[in-house]
Design a protein around this motif. Structure first.
Motif, PDB file in Angstrom:
ATOM      1  N   TRP A   8      -8.374  10.597   3.068  1.00  0.00           N
ATOM      2  CA  TRP A   8      -8.383   9.264   3.645  1.00  0.00           C
ATOM      3  C   TRP A   8      -7.865   8.199   2.689  1.00  0.00           C
ATOM      4  O   TRP A   8      -7.692   7.044   3.060  1.00  0.00           O
ATOM      5  CB  TRP A   8      -9.831   8.883   4.024  1.00  0.00           C
ATOM      6  CG  TRP A   8     -10.820   9.256   2.953  1.00  0.00           C
ATOM      7  CD1 TRP A   8     -11.579  10.384   2.910  1.00  0.00           C
ATOM      8  CD2 TRP A   8     -11.119   8.527   1.763  1.00  0.00           C
ATOM      9  NE1 TRP A   8     -12.345  10.397   1.771  1.00  0.00           N
ATOM     10  CE2 TRP A   8     -12.092   9.265   1.047  1.00  0.00           C
ATOM     11  CE3 TRP A   8     -10.688   7.317   1.234  1.00  0.00           C
ATOM     12  CZ2 TRP A   8     -12.611   8.848  -0.167  1.00  0.00           C
ATOM     13  CZ3 TRP A   8     -11.212   6.895   0.022  1.00  0.00           C
ATOM     14  CH2 TRP A   8     -12.157   7.659  -0.671  1.00  0.00           C
ATOM     15  N   TYR A   9      -7.586   8.568   1.456  1.00  0.00           N
ATOM     16  CA  TYR A   9      -7.375   7.607   0.384  1.00  0.00           C
ATOM     17  C   TYR A   9      -5.984   6.960   0.451  1.00  0.00           C
ATOM     18  O   TYR A   9      -4.994   7.591   0.809  1.00  0.00           O
ATOM     19  CB  TYR A   9      -7.534   8.320  -0.957  1.00  0.00           C
ATOM     20  CG  TYR A   9      -7.497   7.409  -2.159  1.00  0.00           C
ATOM     21  CD1 TYR A   9      -8.505   6.484  -2.393  1.00  0.00           C
ATOM     22  CD2 TYR A   9      -6.456   7.493  -3.077  1.00  0.00           C
ATOM     23  CE1 TYR A   9      -8.478   5.654  -3.505  1.00  0.00           C
ATOM     24  CE2 TYR A   9      -6.425   6.676  -4.199  1.00  0.00           C
ATOM     25  CZ  TYR A   9      -7.435   5.759  -4.404  1.00  0.00           C
ATOM     26  OH  TYR A   9      -7.418   4.940  -5.509  1.00  0.00           O
ATOM     27  N   TYR A  10      -5.932   5.682   0.111  1.00  0.00           N
ATOM     28  CA  TYR A  10      -4.672   4.977  -0.110  1.00  0.00           C
ATOM     29  C   TYR A  10      -4.873   3.982  -1.240  1.00  0.00           C
ATOM     30  O   TYR A  10      -6.010   3.648  -1.592  1.00  0.00           O
ATOM     31  CB  TYR A  10      -4.188   4.253   1.155  1.00  0.00           C
ATOM     32  CG  TYR A  10      -5.118   3.188   1.677  1.00  0.00           C
ATOM     33  CD1 TYR A  10      -5.118   1.903   1.134  1.00  0.00           C
ATOM     34  CD2 TYR A  10      -5.998   3.467   2.719  1.00  0.00           C
ATOM     35  CE1 TYR A  10      -5.973   0.922   1.600  1.00  0.00           C
ATOM     36  CE2 TYR A  10      -6.852   2.492   3.206  1.00  0.00           C
ATOM     37  CZ  TYR A  10      -6.835   1.216   2.644  1.00  0.00           C
ATOM     38  OH  TYR A  10      -7.676   0.244   3.111  1.00  0.00           O
ATOM     39  N   GLU A  11      -3.759   3.524  -1.825  1.00  0.00           N
ATOM     40  CA  GLU A  11      -3.822   2.568  -2.927  1.00  0.00           C
ATOM     41  C   GLU A  11      -2.912   1.375  -2.659  1.00  0.00           C
ATOM     42  O   GLU A  11      -1.785   1.541  -2.188  1.00  0.00           O
ATOM     43  CB  GLU A  11      -3.376   3.210  -4.243  1.00  0.00           C
ATOM     44  CG  GLU A  11      -4.405   4.149  -4.840  1.00  0.00           C
ATOM     45  CD  GLU A  11      -3.967   4.655  -6.212  1.00  0.00           C
ATOM     46  OE1 GLU A  11      -4.777   5.301  -6.869  1.00  0.00           O
ATOM     47  OE2 GLU A  11      -2.813   4.383  -6.618  1.00  0.00           O
ATOM     48  N   GLN A  12      -3.398   0.194  -2.999  1.00  0.00           N
ATOM     49  CA  GLN A  12      -2.533  -0.977  -3.038  1.00  0.00           C
ATOM     50  C   GLN A  12      -1.909  -1.034  -4.427  1.00  0.00           C
ATOM     51  O   GLN A  12      -2.575  -1.316  -5.412  1.00  0.00           O
ATOM     52  CB  GLN A  12      -3.309  -2.258  -2.750  1.00  0.00           C
ATOM     53  CG  GLN A  12      -2.382  -3.478  -2.759  1.00  0.00           C
ATOM     54  CD  GLN A  12      -3.101  -4.789  -2.533  1.00  0.00           C
ATOM     55  OE1 GLN A  12      -4.213  -4.819  -2.043  1.00  0.00           O
ATOM     56  NE2 GLN A  12      -2.441  -5.885  -2.910  1.00  0.00           N
ATOM     57  N   ILE A  22       0.830  -1.210   0.000  1.00  0.00           N
ATOM     58  CA  ILE A  22       0.000   0.000   0.000  1.00  0.00           C
ATOM     59  C   ILE A  22       0.861   1.257   0.000  1.00  0.00           C
ATOM     60  O   ILE A  22       1.898   1.337   0.659  1.00  0.00           O
ATOM     61  CB  ILE A  22      -0.934  -0.007   1.234  1.00  0.00           C
ATOM     62  CG1 ILE A  22      -2.084  -0.987   1.004  1.00  0.00           C
ATOM     63  CG2 ILE A  22      -1.458   1.382   1.561  1.00  0.00           C
ATOM     64  CD1 ILE A  22      -2.969  -1.209   2.203  1.00  0.00           C
ATOM     65  N   SER A  23       0.416   2.251  -0.764  1.00  0.00           N
ATOM     66  CA  SER A  23       1.033   3.572  -0.775  1.00  0.00           C
ATOM     67  C   SER A  23      -0.033   4.615  -0.454  1.00  0.00           C
ATOM     68  O   SER A  23      -1.187   4.500  -0.875  1.00  0.00           O
ATOM     69  CB  SER A  23       1.640   3.871  -2.145  1.00  0.00           C
ATOM     70  OG  SER A  23       2.089   5.204  -2.200  1.00  0.00           O
ATOM     71  N   ARG A  24       0.372   5.626   0.293  1.00  0.00           N
ATOM     72  CA  ARG A  24      -0.542   6.732   0.605  1.00  0.00           C
ATOM     73  C   ARG A  24      -0.161   8.028  -0.111  1.00  0.00           C
ATOM     74  O   ARG A  24      -0.840   9.036   0.039  1.00  0.00           O
ATOM     75  CB  ARG A  24      -0.569   6.990   2.115  1.00  0.00           C
ATOM     76  CG  ARG A  24      -1.193   5.850   2.903  1.00  0.00           C
ATOM     77  CD  ARG A  24      -1.275   6.172   4.395  1.00  0.00           C
ATOM     78  NE  ARG A  24      -1.905   5.076   5.123  1.00  0.00           N
ATOM     79  CZ  ARG A  24      -3.215   4.932   5.300  1.00  0.00           C
ATOM     80  NH1 ARG A  24      -4.040   5.830   4.787  1.00  0.00           N
ATOM     81  NH2 ARG A  24      -3.708   3.914   5.961  1.00  0.00           N
ATOM     82  N   ASP A  25       0.935   7.999  -0.854  1.00  0.00           N
ATOM     83  CA  ASP A  25       1.392   9.263  -1.437  1.00  0.00           C
ATOM     84  C   ASP A  25       1.863   9.137  -2.885  1.00  0.00           C
ATOM     85  O   ASP A  25       2.506  10.038  -3.397  1.00  0.00           O
ATOM     86  CB  ASP A  25       2.513   9.863  -0.582  1.00  0.00           C
ATOM     87  CG  ASP A  25       3.673   8.908  -0.378  1.00  0.00           C
ATOM     88  OD1 ASP A  25       4.559   9.210   0.425  1.00  0.00           O
ATOM     89  OD2 ASP A  25       3.669   7.826  -1.009  1.00  0.00           O
TER      90      ASP A  25
END
Length: 392
Positions: free
Chosen positions: A235-239, A222-225
């Protein structure tokens, strides 16, 4: 009759300062994913004269993530030493790669440069060169990294140092973990190692892209940036890829941070104990592993070799020491002889020097709180057993 105290081959040392650091963390707002892990990583980076450190919940996790970060996968080859814990090879299998081994130097039990160069020449001719080499710094002594790096340049493989035993060690005046000669270095912080976080490990690198991927892989991918699309909200994050839960907790990091602050003191004490061991066995029909002149070992292990011992004599010595409540251990039975690796096609005789080492060597107790009386007890027992076996 009083039963003698059990004397293990390794033991953690926990101080009141260690306890206070953990207690402070328990009373804080964060038990995990808080400030202690970055603080531990920063201190480790400084100690190792590197640029980045990424903490993991074990060295095995760190080795796995490191292999993935280096792009190891199906169709690739990983080479390592047959004398190591199985994780040094398993990390390649986790990625779908194939494994092979390079026999050891009998004086150091480290990967043999001459054997490696010969194998590389053959592999180049056969089109079977490794993608990753994992040299293992057995017992806390660095492999000949400058020479390995020259071979890596010539043959095009990447170096992943398994320095699980070697935090606090140095090579050519550089701390192990500086990554001057490798892409990634991995440490272990298991309780019997030089410093401990309970369970834990770390991967160090000078390559920002490798570091970014290591950080992502330890936390589910997961990355948040770094988003591939515009963010719908804060609130968003991506795998970004398939990762793992390989994180170290703040509780563990707080213990490691406290221990790391006395790393020099710990290694100095291990060096003192090993110097005394070496002095006391002068003239014996046995010897400890060599410490090359350009290395300063952290001495995770005190490995003694009795070169004239038969397998039966070796077992008798081992069992005699255990019967006397002295916790000797073999580090390690060759990985290619493990049942899983036998099923992959390895067989006895493939790596004769590793097998000879395993049938003539074992680790004596060594830990910072050990006393001279403890050492005298160990060697008195071993000397009597050597005489009993007709080896002295």
């Amino acid at each position: 009759m009083k039963v003698p105290e059990w004397l293990p081959y390794g033991r953690q040392t926990i101080t009141s300062e260690d306890e206070q650091m953990v207690l402070d963390c328990l009373r804080s707002d964060y038990l995990t994913q808080g400030p202690q892990v970055p603080a531990f990583e920063n201190e480790l980076t400084l100690k190792c004269n590197s640029t980045h450190a990424v903490a993991f919940n074990s060295a095995t996790s760190a080795l796995h993530a490191a292999c993935l970060a280096l792009g190891l996968g199906p169709g690739d080859l990983l080479w390592t030493s047959p004398i190591s814990f199985v994780a040094s090879a398993n990390c390649g299998l986790y990625c779908g790669a194939s494994i092979d081994f390079v026999d050891i130097d009998p004086d150091t039990a480290l990967i043999s440069l001459s054997s490696l160069e010969q194998r590389l020449q053959q592999a180049q001719a056969n089109g079977t060169l490794p993608k990753v080499l994992v040299p293992v710094h057995l017992a806390g002594t660095s492999c000949p990294m400058a020479e390995l790096a020259m071979l890596a340049d010539r043959y095009g493989f990447q170096i992943l140092e398994d320095a699980s035993h070697a935090v606090g060690a140095s090579y050519d005046g550089l701390p192990v973990g500086s990554c001057e000669f490798s892409a990634i270095t991995v440490f272990s912080f298991h309780p019997v190692k030089i410093i401990t976080t309970g369970e834990g490990g770390a991967a160090l690198s000078r390559d920002p892209e490798l570091v970014e991927r290591l950080q992502r892989l330890r936390s589910h991918g997961i990355s948040r940036d770094a988003f591939e699309q515009s963010s719908p909200g804060p609130w968003y994050y991506e795998q970004q890829e398939l990762g793992f839960n390989y994180r170290l907790t703040d509780l563990q990091a707080s213990l490691g941070l406290s221990q790391l602050r006395r790393l020099t003191e710990i290694v100095d004490r291990r060096q003192e104990l090993m110097a005394r061991y070496r002095q006391l066995v002068q003239g014996w029909p046995s010897s400890f592993l060599d410490e090359p002149a350009n290395c300063r070992s952290s001495y995770h292990l005190a490995v003694i070799t009795i070169p004239d011992a038969s397998p039966n004599q070796h077992r008798a010595l081992f069992e005699g020491m255990r019967a006397a409540r002295i916790g000797v251990q073999l580090h390690y039975w060759p990985i290619p002889l493990q049942p899983h690796y036998r099923r992959l096609g390895f067989k006895p005789g493939d790596f004769p020097l590793a097998e000879r080492y395993a049938n003539t060597s074992f680790s004596l107790p060594l830990f910072p709180a050990m006393t001279e009386a403890d050492q005298d007890r160990v060697l008195s027992c071993l000397e009597a057993l050597l005489k009993q076996q007709g080896l002295a």
